[in-house]
Design a protein around this motif. Structure first.
Motif, PDB file in Angstrom:
ATOM      1  N   LEU A  38     -23.242 -19.449  33.456  1.00 39.04           N
ATOM      2  CA  LEU A  38     -23.983 -19.346  32.047  1.00 39.04           C
ATOM      3  C   LEU A  38     -24.444 -20.121  31.269  1.00 39.04           C
ATOM      4  O   LEU A  38     -25.660 -20.463  30.958  1.00 39.04           O
ATOM      5  N   SER A  39     -23.731 -21.216  31.383  1.00 42.18           N
ATOM      6  CA  SER A  39     -24.245 -22.628  30.702  1.00 42.18           C
ATOM      7  C   SER A  39     -25.394 -23.269  31.422  1.00 42.18           C
ATOM      8  O   SER A  39     -26.546 -23.516  30.550  1.00 42.18           O
ATOM      9  N   VAL A  40     -25.328 -23.085  32.874  1.00 40.17           N
ATOM     10  CA  VAL A  40     -26.393 -23.638  33.447  1.00 40.17           C
ATOM     11  C   VAL A  40     -27.771 -22.833  33.219  1.00 40.17           C
ATOM     12  O   VAL A  40     -28.765 -23.286  33.009  1.00 40.17           O
ATOM     13  N   ALA A  41     -27.601 -21.456  33.131  1.00 33.41           N
ATOM     14  CA  ALA A  41     -28.642 -20.611  32.713  1.00 33.41           C
ATOM     15  C   ALA A  41     -29.213 -20.659  31.687  1.00 33.41           C
ATOM     16  O   ALA A  41     -30.433 -20.706  31.341  1.00 33.41           O
ATOM     17  N   GLN A  42     -28.474 -20.901  30.390  1.00 32.73           N
ATOM     18  CA  GLN A  42     -28.813 -21.259  29.227  1.00 32.73           C
ATOM     19  C   GLN A  42     -29.696 -22.583  29.067  1.00 32.73           C
ATOM     20  O   GLN A  42     -30.601 -22.595  28.377  1.00 32.73           O
ATOM     21  N   PRO A 195     -33.309 -36.080  38.726  1.00 35.01           N
ATOM     22  CA  PRO A 195     -33.411 -34.698  38.080  1.00 35.01           C
ATOM     23  C   PRO A 195     -33.819 -34.804  36.659  1.00 35.01           C
ATOM     24  O   PRO A 195     -33.620 -35.449  35.952  1.00 35.01           O
ATOM     25  N   ALA A 196     -34.674 -33.563  36.459  1.00 31.98           N
ATOM     26  CA  ALA A 196     -35.090 -33.646  35.155  1.00 31.98           C
ATOM     27  C   ALA A 196     -34.208 -33.124  34.004  1.00 31.98           C
ATOM     28  O   ALA A 196     -34.220 -33.759  33.037  1.00 31.98           O
ATOM     29  N   VAL A 197     -33.245 -32.557  34.405  1.00 31.67           N
ATOM     30  CA  VAL A 197     -32.010 -31.943  33.501  1.00 31.67           C
ATOM     31  C   VAL A 197     -30.811 -32.031  34.262  1.00 31.67           C
ATOM     32  O   VAL A 197     -30.621 -31.776  35.348  1.00 31.67           O
ATOM     33  N   LEU A 198     -29.785 -32.394  33.490  1.00 34.40           N
ATOM     34  CA  LEU A 198     -28.290 -32.485  33.932  1.00 34.40           C
ATOM     35  C   LEU A 198     -27.645 -31.351  33.010  1.00 34.40           C
ATOM     36  O   LEU A 198     -27.559 -31.439  31.936  1.00 34.40           O
ATOM     37  N   VAL A 199     -26.682 -30.889  33.644  1.00 36.23           N
ATOM     38  CA  VAL A 199     -25.713 -29.953  32.768  1.00 36.23           C
ATOM     39  C   VAL A 199     -24.557 -30.070  33.049  1.00 36.23           C
ATOM     40  O   VAL A 199     -23.743 -29.845  34.356  1.00 36.23           O
ATOM     41  N   SER A 200     -23.780 -31.204  32.344  1.00 36.20           N
ATOM     42  CA  SER A 200     -22.436 -31.559  32.586  1.00 36.20           C
ATOM     43  C   SER A 200     -21.326 -30.508  32.263  1.00 36.20           C
ATOM     44  O   SER A 200     -21.785 -29.704  31.230  1.00 36.20           O
ATOM     45  N   GLY A 213     -32.613 -38.140  32.113  1.00 36.94           N
ATOM     46  CA  GLY A 213     -33.500 -37.084  31.704  1.00 36.94           C
ATOM     47  C   GLY A 213     -32.815 -36.238  30.417  1.00 36.94           C
ATOM     48  O   GLY A 213     -31.865 -36.829  29.619  1.00 36.94           O
ATOM     49  N   THR A 214     -33.066 -35.224  30.548  1.00 39.59           N
ATOM     50  CA  THR A 214     -32.483 -34.257  29.432  1.00 39.59           C
ATOM     51  C   THR A 214     -31.024 -33.745  29.741  1.00 39.59           C
ATOM     52  O   THR A 214     -30.935 -33.056  30.807  1.00 39.59           O
ATOM     53  N   HIS A 215     -30.264 -33.788  28.854  1.00 41.45           N
ATOM     54  CA  HIS A 215     -28.679 -33.836  28.979  1.00 41.45           C
ATOM     55  C   HIS A 215     -27.966 -32.781  28.282  1.00 41.45           C
ATOM     56  O   HIS A 215     -28.074 -32.784  26.937  1.00 41.45           O
ATOM     57  N   PHE A 216     -27.342 -31.788  28.991  1.00 37.35           N
ATOM     58  CA  PHE A 216     -26.634 -30.929  28.305  1.00 37.35           C
ATOM     59  C   PHE A 216     -25.137 -30.766  28.917  1.00 37.35           C
ATOM     60  O   PHE A 216     -24.979 -31.181  29.815  1.00 37.35           O
ATOM     61  N   VAL A 217     -24.115 -30.283  27.756  1.00 38.81           N
ATOM     62  CA  VAL A 217     -22.873 -30.184  28.265  1.00 38.81           C
ATOM     63  C   VAL A 217     -22.600 -28.760  28.042  1.00 38.81           C
ATOM     64  O   VAL A 217     -22.953 -28.131  27.025  1.00 38.81           O
ATOM     65  N   ASN A 241     -24.414 -20.615  21.265  1.00 37.62           N
ATOM     66  CA  ASN A 241     -24.561 -21.592  22.154  1.00 37.62           C
ATOM     67  C   ASN A 241     -23.497 -21.897  23.157  1.00 37.62           C
ATOM     68  O   ASN A 241     -22.450 -22.281  22.575  1.00 37.62           O
ATOM     69  N   GLN A 242     -23.614 -21.788  24.553  1.00 35.59           N
ATOM     70  CA  GLN A 242     -22.843 -22.159  25.383  1.00 35.59           C
ATOM     71  C   GLN A 242     -22.802 -23.556  25.684  1.00 35.59           C
ATOM     72  O   GLN A 242     -22.096 -24.309  26.636  1.00 35.59           O
ATOM     73  N   ILE A 243     -23.986 -23.992  25.203  1.00 41.25           N
ATOM     74  CA  ILE A 243     -24.551 -25.515  25.796  1.00 41.25           C
ATOM     75  C   ILE A 243     -24.532 -26.419  24.461  1.00 41.25           C
ATOM     76  O   ILE A 243     -24.866 -25.818  23.289  1.00 41.25           O
ATOM     77  N   ALA A 244     -24.564 -27.798  24.642  1.00 45.24           N
ATOM     78  CA  ALA A 244     -24.779 -28.733  23.425  1.00 45.24           C
ATOM     79  C   ALA A 244     -25.646 -29.880  24.106  1.00 45.24           C
ATOM     80  O   ALA A 244     -25.222 -30.342  25.275  1.00 45.24           O
TER      81      ALA A 244
END
Length: 246
Positions: A38-42, A195-200, A213-217, A241-244
């Motif tokens: 879900l975090s990745v999709a957000q 990569p353009a975006v990373l979801v840690s 790039g654009t980094h979310f957790v 939000n499930q991401i920051a």
């Protein structure tokens, strides 16, 4: 935007996962996988919103095609969950999953995707994968996560090369595939490039300090007691939000 967040080494990240799924932590692997996907999709929706005819950088066309590339482990499971959520968010996902797990958790996730008419790209080296890459607006790299070490082996070596050659924007899950978890991208080693975006997930890993790039957790499931035990500084999650964003 969050700035002071703890970055972890591989052993510490593994220890936190064990703690989360212990009797004290109370989580199951399927719960954590659901929250991760879900975090990745957000993050995809935030970084690459659907806009009909794109008018802004990062905006994708209505019903944008997203190729979700899934590896054989839990990182791949995160990708399967993300594909389901992306379908509900209005995207048109396809799934590349060449080494399917036979564990009930993973077969259930695949069944959920089949029930949503999400197509699978089954042949890793056939022209069908090349066609899927070229027809995609976005690629999700869910091949390998923080447990990865060593060199990328077949068939994923050619898959990563094909992803890089496609020149499509890439969203990597937890760690860009092929990166060293603690050292980041190592020159001369095959890896996902830029990569353009990373979801840690849970917390960023040390090697991702070199990500530009654009980094979310995505980790809004870590309780304060666990954070204190491991000395974690976690990001602030706003509203639902499930991401920051870092």
């Amino acid at each position: 935007m969050n700035k002071l967040v703890t970055y972890l080494g591989q052993k510490a990240a593994q220890a936190i996962d064990v703690e989360l799924m212990s009797a004290q932590g109370g989580f199951s692997i399927d719960q954590l996988m659901e929250l991760a996907g879900l975090s990745v999709a957000q993050a995809v929706e935030r970084a690459f919103p659907l806009g009909g005819a794109p008018t802004a950088p990062g905006e994708l066309p209505k019903n944008a095609r997203v190729l979700v590339c899934c590896g054989p482990g839990n990182n791949g499971g995160d990708g399967l969950v993300a594909a389901r959520h992306l379908r509900h968010f209005g995207y048109a996902p396809m799934v590349f999953y060449p080494k399917k797990s036979k564990k009930p958790l993973f077969t259930g996730l695949m069944t959920q995707l089949i029930n949503l008419d999400i197509p699978f790209v089954n042949e890793p080296l056939a022209p069908v994968l090349d066609d899927a890459l070229q027809s995609s607006d976005l690629i999700i790299d869910a091949l390998f996560g923080f447990s990865f070490s060593g060199d990328v082996r077949a068939p994923f070596d050619q898959v990563i090369q094909k992803i890089n050659d496609s020149k499509r924007p890439i969203v990597s899950v937890d760690v860009p595939s092929g990166w060293d978890v603690e050292q980041g991208p190592i020159e001369g080693k095959l890896k996902i490039e830029s990569p353009a975006v990373l979801v840690s997930l849970t917390t960023p890993k040390l090697g991702c300090l070199k990500f530009e790039g654009t980094h979310f957790v995505g980790g809004r499931f870590v309780p304060p007691t666990l954070a204190a035990k491991f000395g974690l500084t976690l990001p602030v999650y706003e509203r639902s939000n499930q991401i920051a964003r870092l």
